[in-house]
Design an enzyme around this catalytic site. Structure first.
Site, mmCIF file in Angstrom:
data_model
loop_
_atom_site.group_PDB
_atom_site.id
_atom_site.type_symbol
_atom_site.label_atom_id
_atom_site.label_comp_id
_atom_site.label_asym_id
_atom_site.label_seq_id
_atom_site.Cartn_x
_atom_site.Cartn_y
_atom_site.Cartn_z
ATOM 1 C CB SER A 291 -0.595 -0.066 1.453
ATOM 2 O OG SER A 291 0.176 0.243 2.354
ATOM 3 C CG ASP A 292 1.114 6.045 -1.413
ATOM 4 O OD1 ASP A 292 2.251 5.765 -0.403
ATOM 5 O OD2 ASP A 292 0.822 6.692 -2.048
ATOM 6 C CD1 TRP A 293 5.136 5.276 5.315
ATOM 7 C CD2 TRP A 293 4.388 4.526 2.929
ATOM 8 N NE1 TRP A 293 5.666 4.532 4.870
ATOM 9 C CE2 TRP A 293 5.696 3.736 3.675
ATOM 10 C CE3 TRP A 293 4.335 3.842 1.206
ATOM 11 C CZ2 TRP A 293 6.626 2.964 3.129
ATOM 12 C CZ3 TRP A 293 4.982 2.572 0.849
ATOM 13 C CH2 TRP A 293 6.502 2.275 1.905
#
Length: 871
Positions: A291-293
């Site tokens: 996932s992106d952060w």
């Protein structure tokens, strides 16, 4: 007997094929919103996938020995600032595994000292030089490896660059999917050659910063709390936005980062249509999805939709909670997440690790901290625990400054030259503009480069690094002037109008005007621009400065540092403006590179990787700057389909100022003698068959909850994410709220299916059906240097697919060729089946229509003197 086909019949077939491939967006949910259909189960790894067989075997041997808690530790980040890197997954001490260190980014190593600051990917794309793009990626990865980084969060092809004002376009290569795909593939190869895992990002449709994050609308003064939905049809998805991801996956990319925003009203990191269907099933991706952060918004739903790694692990930064960690442990125990899914997550992560040649024993020491420059400090920064030496200040730069200088010069695009360049010991040089000088607070004086003062060498946001030094244009040009005996003066301000007019009005003055336009990531606002640019004008009064100088000086040369196109309509054809150059974001060697070009040490050969329109409106698209769906998620409808950048300008018969692929040289070139050879490629066959059943790797997990609670005497670190449960009672633990029979009602149909699944017709290997890369034709052309100096020309091949819904032409080949004066070289480009195909939404496969196909060769999208029909 083969019957003759009349022209009328061909046209009818062509129209039929075009009509069948025109996809009506699947957005009829009864409320008029785009809809993302469910695709389950999440595909499991293929032990026979091309290029992954050995890595699969190594991963299986490793994962077979892991417990459930250890597998969960592989998949869940330790939390924001919980460890040394911008992202870490937990260690497994029992088997000697220290975990993984993940770090940005696409222009250099973020949050580290003694690293290089490279050119932007966009400027690397402007070189149109495969070798340099690969060398750049390899150099960044070598620095990452020497800092102890395992996963480099690069390269980026999302955003592709649909919006010319898009804040992070500079992190990608080009809005053309072919150019972006070639660059992405070369970057993946360059990174992974060093033993570092590449991350291709952001999957997918992450084309604007405004409203990209859940709740981000609040910071804009609006009440919307859901992220924007990028709404796209199937044809556009495949022929445009997914195209470069396929190239990166075919090149062996070990990881893919899913994006913040929604795709057809389903979040990117839990979108089963994107992750399960497109990425893992159709494109045959064998690595892991991270996932992106804080882009993960659910636990179980994300797991069954195809997410493999949660970053940075906590729900929101420093929240002390996680969608996974203990929740994922409990979800497997209570049957909500099938055991094969956690096995598949762990397998994908470890296979990517082994694929790049790594072993458990050779993990380099992480010798830096993302959170401080102090030598000693807490390993666990958020908790302020574990004080030791965390920064060893190791210099990892090698001779990369020379490479950066070469890339920056080769990517610089000469847009106009009336004979004033190259400079040859001019009598008097007047350098004008703050963009030529230093930032008052130093090159790293703004966190994440989040300001716009001094020369622009990098955009802002998570894709930034720390300058080890920054050679400004003022410094480099002054040094050259001293060598030549040239009088030199500079006014490093955009606002000293009277003083500027007086200086450039003096006799014999050659005026070099430096101007810029900046952008970056949406968590930073600069001069009212929240990531995305508000418009396409130059910043800090740059347009006014140009007009003032040009009004007083007949030899005005403009140098633009920018993150994309700017509007030049008001001044580009002013006769006093004798030259214009675009230098992008050149990194630490900015001044040296532009001096090399201005003085002819390097003959310019860069080509603009985007189109320069007469106005912002001429691009036909606009970022959603304000909510358009009440308090619900803003809707971004990609109604322009595959017609972005030069494809849009061609469709509108709109003459750009500078077309895609354009760039001048200090010499001249001529194209001649086009020749086409047809190959004997076999007939395309859809992928058939079935997958293996979902494998179980290792022993079944214990159902005794006492095996999963924190061990007695265990010292917990504050804000650190663990896989352990807080209680032996399934109803009291931190685990998922769905347990027992409720799981059956909660999960989408098929989400836990472990049976064989039918093959995707367009699948069959990493990147898709391997036959898509069969060579159908090879094109040859002669390129002659008709000038008096050695130069490099970028020969470009475009294809007309011929259908009524197709662009007039699309880029399908290029080569940067060095040619001595008075000599010729041969340009060669292969045309693959994929290059000639359209996406058919009915058969869910690539098809070559019966529409007449043509090819064009030249040195820009509007200068294509050679033409041939494909028989």
């Amino acid at each position: 007997m083969k019957t003759a086909t009349t022209a009328a019949t061909v046209l009818a077939i062509c129209n039929l094929a075009a009509a069948s491939s025109h996809f009506k967006r699947q957005n009829d949910t009864g409320v008029g919103l785009a809809y993302s259909p469910p695709y389950y189960p999440s595909p499991w790894m293929d032990p026979e996938a091309e290029g992954w067989q050995e890595a699969y075997a190594q991963a299986k041997a490793f994962v077979s020995d892991l417990t459930l808690l250890e597998k969960v530790n592989l998949t869940t980040g330790t939390g924001w600032m919980a460890d040394l890197c911008v992202g870490n997954v937990g260690s497994i001490p029992r088997v000697g595994w220290r975990g993984l260190c993940l770090q940005d980014g696409p222009q250099g190593i973020r949050f580290a000292d003694y690293v290089s600051y490279f050119t932007s990917s966009q400027l690397a794309g402007a070189t149109w030089n495969r070798d340099l793009i690969r060398d750049r990626a390899r150099a960044m990865a070598l620095e990452a490896r020497d800092k102890g980084i395992d996963v480099l969060l690069a390269p980026a092809v999302g955003p592709l660059g649909r919006f010319p004002t898009g804040g992070r376009n500079w992190e990608g290569f080009s809005p053309d999917p072919y150019l972006a795909g070639v660059a992405a593939a070369e970057s993946v190869k360059g990174i992974q050659e060093t033993g570092v895992i590449a991350t291709i990002k952001h999957l997918i449709m992450n084309e604007q910063e405004h409203f990209r994050e859940r709740g981000n609308g609040i910071s804009y003064g609006y009440s919307v709390v859901e992220a924007i939905s990028s709404n796209v049809d199937d044809k556009t998805m495949h022929e445009l936005y997914l195209w470069p991801f396929a190239d990166a996956i075919r090149a062996g990319a070990g990881s893919v980062m899913c994006s913040y925003q929604q795709v057809n009203n389903s979040y990117g990191c839990q979108n089963s249509a994107v992750l399960n269907h497109l990425l893992k099933e159709e494109l045959g991706f064998q690595g892991f999805v991270l996932s992106d952060w804080a882009a993960q918004h659910t636990g179980v739903a994300a797991a069954v939709a195809g997410l493999d790694m949660s970053m940075p692990g906590d729900v929101t930064f420093n929240s002390r909670t996680s969608y996974w960690g203990a929740n994922l442990t409990n979800a497997v125990l209570n049957g909500t997440v099938p055991e094969y899914r956690i096995d598949d997550m762990a397998m994908r992560i470890m296979a990517a690790f082994f694929k790049v040649g790594r072993t458990i024993e050779d993990a380099p020491e992480i010798n830096f901290s993302s959170w401080t420059r102090d030598s000693d400090g807490p390993v666990h920064w958020a908790a302020k625990e574990g004080v030791q030496t965390i920064n060893q200040h190791i210099d990892v730069r090698r001779d990369h400054g020379d490479l950066i200088r070469r890339i920056a010069a080769q990517g610089t695009v000469l847009l106009k030259n009336e004979g004033s360049l190259p400079l040859n010991k001019p009598k008097f040089v007047a350098v004008i503009g703050e963009d030529a000088g230093s930032r008052v607070g130093g090159p790293n004086g703004c966190p994440n480069q989040g300001c716009n003062s001094g020369t622009l060498a990098a955009g802002w946001g998570s894709g930034t690094a720390s300058f080890p030094y920054l050679i400004t244009p003022d410094a480099a040009l002054q040094r050259k002037a001293v060598e030549d005996g040239t009088r030199y003066e500079s006014i490093l301000s955009n606002w000293e109008h009277e003083l500027t007019a007086s200086l450039v009005g003096e006799p014999d003055a050659t005026a070099l005007v430096f101007v810029n336009a900046n952008s970056g990531e949406g968590f930073i606002e600069v001069d009212g621009n929240v990531g995305d640019r508000n418009n396409l004008t130059l910043w800090n009064g740059g347009d006014d400065l140009i007009e003032i100088v040009a009004a007083h000086n007949p030899n005005t040369i403009i140098i633009i540092h920018s993150t994309g196109p700017v509007v030049v309509s008001e001044w580009y054809d002013n006769p006093n403006i004798t030259a214009i150059l675009w230098a992008g974001l050149p990194g630490q060697e900015s001044g040296n590179a532009i001096t090399d070009i201005l003085y002819g040490r390097v003959n310019p050969g860069g080509k603009t990787p985007f189109t320069w329109g007469a106005s912002e409106e001429s691009y036909g698209v606009k970022i959603v700057y304000e909510p358009n769906n009440g308090d619900d998620a803003p809707q971004g409808d990609f109604d322009d389909g595959i017609f972005i950048d030069y494809r849009w300008f061609d469709s509108q018969d709109d003459e750009p100022i500078f077309e895609f692929g354009f760039g001048l040289s200090y010499t001249t070139f001529e194209f001649s003698d086009i020749r086409v050879e047809r190959s004997n490629a076999s007939e395309y066959k859809p992928n058939t068959g079935e997958s293996i059943p979902a494998p179980r790797i290792g022993a079944n997990h214990s159902s005794d909850y006492t095996d999963y609670v924190f061990p007695e005497g265990f010292r917990r670190i504050d804000q650190f994410i663990y896989p352990y449960l807080n209680s032996t009672d399934p109803k009291q633990t931190l685990g998922d709220r769905f347990y027992g029979d409720e799981a059956e009602d909660f999960l989408p149909p098929g989400a836990t299916d472990d049976s064989r699944r039918p093959a995707h017709p367009a699948g069959g290997g990493p990147g898709g059906n391997p036959q898509l890369w069969d060579v159908m034709y090879t094109v040859f052309a002669t390129v002659t240097n008709t000038g008096s100096v050695v130069g490099e020309e970028v020969a470009q091949l475009y294809v007309s697919l011929g259908g009524p819904d197709d662009p007039a032409k699309v880029l399908r080949g290029f080569e940067r060729i060095r040619i001595d004066p008075g000599t010729s070289e041969t340009f060669r480009a292969d045309i693959t089946r994929r290059d000639l195909s359209n996406w058919d939404t009915v058969s869910q496969n690539w098809v070559i229509s019966d529409c007449p196909k043509s090819i064009y060769v030249g040195n820009s999208s509007r200068n294509l003197p050679l033409h041939a029909a494909l028989q």
